[in-house]
Scaffold this active site. Structure first.
Site, PDB file in Angstrom:
ATOM      1  N   GLU A  36       7.965  -3.517 -11.284  1.00  0.00           N
ATOM      2  CA  GLU A  36       8.366  -2.814  -9.951  1.00  0.00           C
ATOM      3  C   GLU A  36       9.999  -2.789 -10.006  1.00  0.00           C
ATOM      4  O   GLU A  36      10.719  -3.310  -8.933  1.00  0.00           O
ATOM      5  CB  GLU A  36       7.865  -3.248  -8.898  1.00  0.00           C
ATOM      6  CG  GLU A  36       6.173  -3.084  -8.444  1.00  0.00           C
ATOM      7  CD  GLU A  36       5.982  -3.194  -7.019  1.00  0.00           C
ATOM      8  OE1 GLU A  36       6.681  -3.820  -6.326  1.00  0.00           O
ATOM      9  OE2 GLU A  36       4.827  -2.840  -6.841  1.00  0.00           O
TER      10      GLU A  36
ATOM     11  N   GLU B 284      -1.636  -2.660 -10.307  1.00  0.00           N
ATOM     12  CA  GLU B 284      -1.830  -3.124  -8.879  1.00  0.00           C
ATOM     13  C   GLU B 284      -2.312  -2.235  -7.997  1.00  0.00           C
ATOM     14  O   GLU B 284      -2.032  -0.857  -8.040  1.00  0.00           O
ATOM     15  CB  GLU B 284      -0.591  -3.966  -8.461  1.00  0.00           C
ATOM     16  CG  GLU B 284      -0.158  -5.018  -9.236  1.00  0.00           C
ATOM     17  CD  GLU B 284       0.991  -5.812  -8.697  1.00  0.00           C
ATOM     18  OE1 GLU B 284       1.389  -5.409  -7.355  1.00  0.00           O
ATOM     19  OE2 GLU B 284       1.974  -6.332  -9.260  1.00  0.00           O
TER      20      GLU B 284
HETATM   21  C1  BG6 Z   1       3.784  -5.738  -5.549  1.00  0.00           C
HETATM   22  C2  BG6 Z   1       4.146  -6.822  -6.143  1.00  0.00           C
HETATM   23  O1  BG6 Z   1       4.839  -5.338  -5.002  1.00  0.00           O
HETATM   24  O2  BG6 Z   1       3.009  -5.943  -4.412  1.00  0.00           O
HETATM   25  C3  BG6 Z   1       3.361  -8.421  -6.105  1.00  0.00           C
HETATM   26  O3  BG6 Z   1       4.263  -6.725  -7.618  1.00  0.00           O
HETATM   27  C4  BG6 Z   1       3.229  -8.305  -4.615  1.00  0.00           C
HETATM   28  O4  BG6 Z   1       4.124  -9.402  -6.511  1.00  0.00           O
HETATM   29  C5  BG6 Z   1       2.073  -7.172  -4.159  1.00  0.00           C
HETATM   30  O5  BG6 Z   1       2.481  -9.670  -4.273  1.00  0.00           O
HETATM   31  C6  BG6 Z   1       1.706  -7.447  -2.703  1.00  0.00           C
HETATM   32  O6  BG6 Z   1       3.029  -7.260  -1.752  1.00  0.00           O
HETATM   33  P1  BG6 Z   1       3.200  -8.390  -0.785  1.00  0.00           P
HETATM   34  O7  BG6 Z   1       4.525  -8.254  -0.220  1.00  0.00           O
HETATM   35  O8  BG6 Z   1       2.067  -8.201   0.274  1.00  0.00           O
HETATM   36  O9  BG6 Z   1       2.822  -9.871  -1.503  1.00  0.00           O
END
Ligand code: BG6
Length: 470
Positions: free
Chosen positions: A164, A372
């Site tokens: 990211e 993700e």
């Molecule tokens: C992504 C990241 O942006 O989203 C992760 O790569 C992150 O590291 C995931 O945990 C979920 O976001 P958050 O802020 O809810 O943990």
């Protein structure tokens, strides 16, 4: 009714984590501090990352569970500070051994490792020398990448460079990329776009060097990409969507995939006074680092409308990171009234996932990997010791359905590793915001027994992986 294309044979089903959010053992076996460890405060009521899910000590048990569920792949990140504690000095053998053992354990279970080289946890020693704004970080990363290739290149076939990066620039304040001494908006942005350029050059070097050392291995970037919707059919809103698309998505991906800056994004930086300094040779390096695929994280889309030019475009709104999404004269963030939201306010847009897959494929024609995608929720253990997360099953089903529709549209997708394999600590909302397929029995400040309990969604997803179909 439409006949769906099946998922390709050997589709890489699995799930994802990142080192600092899951490992714990933050100062063990010679690990150096990262920017995450150096953080002094956390939002009220949320924990730090010192123990996390204790994966560092329990990775064998975790991998056995992944294998039982039928993971074909596991996407995890390597902590730079375990390998090179100060980012650029000596290599820490204990850190190398940890990841070698982890990779061997995966291979022993026929699970393909997909390795992210850097996921938000820059070595603090580099940060103190100016972080990514300091050109020296480029060489530090390129050397780190080569240490990884030399140590693990014979075992790891899929590499991801920087997680990211585009959000680290767009949300530099929230993700800790920004130098807190900078005060004006213009100084902050200029600094961030210089950091972005350095990361781009570093990433290109890593891609180039892997291809020289291991021509059959594959490497790609791992940004967060999302289709941008105009809030209405007003031409000005559509233009605002183009503007934001150029800055949010293509400013990053065009450099990563084509080795050159997007012209609209470059003009934007010129007009605002944010253009980065490019050294002689940078353009060639950028061109030399071609990815084999594009990996991307997808949580939700974003709607924007025309800037009102009233100085109030930077409205804070829901979204995965509670973004400040607007920029005066460029675009203004808008809520999307057509989308439901998670318990944490993130809009849920499975159709947007298909739209995003199509848009990226159409632009680059490179195979796609979804690194993700997932739902953060307040999961609770019920009186029978189970987690009935039907809402997560619904979320995953809807997204997998849209991924299959995109494949049917002709998009080439070769893997899906939702966030997250097991519960871990969210970037800024503690461990109560759970994403895992596997529950980890701990609370924000009470570590309990850290027991692993597959959730209902894990059983459901195990069937999808086994059948290679919904
Ligand atoms: C992504 C990241 O942006 O989203 C992760 O790569 C992150 O590291 C995931 O945990 C979920 O976001 P958050 O802020 O809810 O943990």
């Amino acid at each position: 009714y439409r006949e769906l294309k099946p998922f390709p044979k050997n589709f890489l089903w699995g799930a994802s984590t990142s080192a600092y959010q899951v490992e714990g053992a933050w100062n063990e076996d010679g690990k150096g501090p990262s920017v995450i460890d150096a953080r002094e405060s956390y939002p009220e009521g949320t924990t730090d990352f010192k123990v996390a899910s204790d994966h560092y000590h329990r990775y064998r048990e975790d991998i056995a569970l992944f294998a039982e569920l039928g993971f074909k792949t596991y996407r995890f990140s390597i902590a730079w500070t375990r390998i090179i504690p100060d980012g650029e000095g000596d290599v820490n053998k204990a850190g190398v051994d940890f990841y070698r053992n982890l990779i061997d354990e995966l291979l022993a279970h026929n699970i393909v490792p997909i390795v992210t080289m850097y996921h938000f946890d820059l070595p603090q020693a580099l940060q103190e020398k100016g972080g990514w704004h300091n050109r020296a970080s480029v060489d530090a990363f390129a050397r780190y990448a080569n240490v990884l290739f030399d140590e693990f290149g014979d075992k790891v076939k899929y590499w991801l460079t920087i997680n990211e990066q585009n959000l680290m620039i767009l949300q530099g304040e929230a993700l800790g990329t920004l130098d807190p001494k900078l005060s004006t908006q213009a100084d902050k942005k200029k600094n961030l776009y210089q950091q972005n350029h350095h990361m781009m050059v570093a990433q290109a070097m890593a891609m180039r060097d892997l291809h020289t050392k291991y021509p059959d291995s594959k490497i790609g970037p791992a940004p967060n990409i999302a289709v941008i919707y105009p809030a209405s059919s007003k031409p000005e809103d559509i233009q605002a969507a183009f503007n934001y698309n150029a800055i949010r998505n293509w400013l990053y991906l065009d450099v990563a995939a084509r080795g050159e800056y997007n012209t609209l994004a470059w003009r934007y930086m010129e007009e605002k006074g944010y253009t980065p300094e490019m050294l002689p040779g940078d353009a060639e390096v950028l061109k030399s680092g071609r990815p084999d695929f594009i990996a991307f994280n997808y949580y939700t889309t974003q709607a924007v409308e025309a800037s009102r030019g009233d100085g109030n475009d930077e409205v804070v709104r829901g979204g995965n990171k509670l973004l400040k999404s607007g920029e005066d004269g460029v675009h203004r963030g808008a809520a999307n009234p057509h989308l439901p939201r998670t318990q944490f306010g993130t809009e849920i847009d499975p159709v947007g996932f298909r739209n995003t897959l199509r848009e990226i494929w159409d632009r680059y024609h490179l195979p796609l990997l979804i690194t993700e995608n997932g739902l953060g929720a307040f999961d609770k253990l019920d009186e029978n010791g189970e987690i009935n997360d039907d809402y997560r099953i619904d979320f995953l089903r809807l997204h997998i359905e849209q991924m299959q529709l995109a494949i049917t549209d002709g998009v080439e997708v070769f893997g899906y590793t939702p966030w997250s394999a097991l519960d871990l600590i969210s970037t800024h909302q503690g461990c109560a915001k759970r994403y895992g397929l596997i529950y980890v029995n701990r609370d924000e400040f009470d570590l309990k027994d850290l027991r692993r309990i597959p959730k209902k969604s894990a059983g459901w997803y195990a069937d999808v992986m086994k059948n290679n179909a919904l």
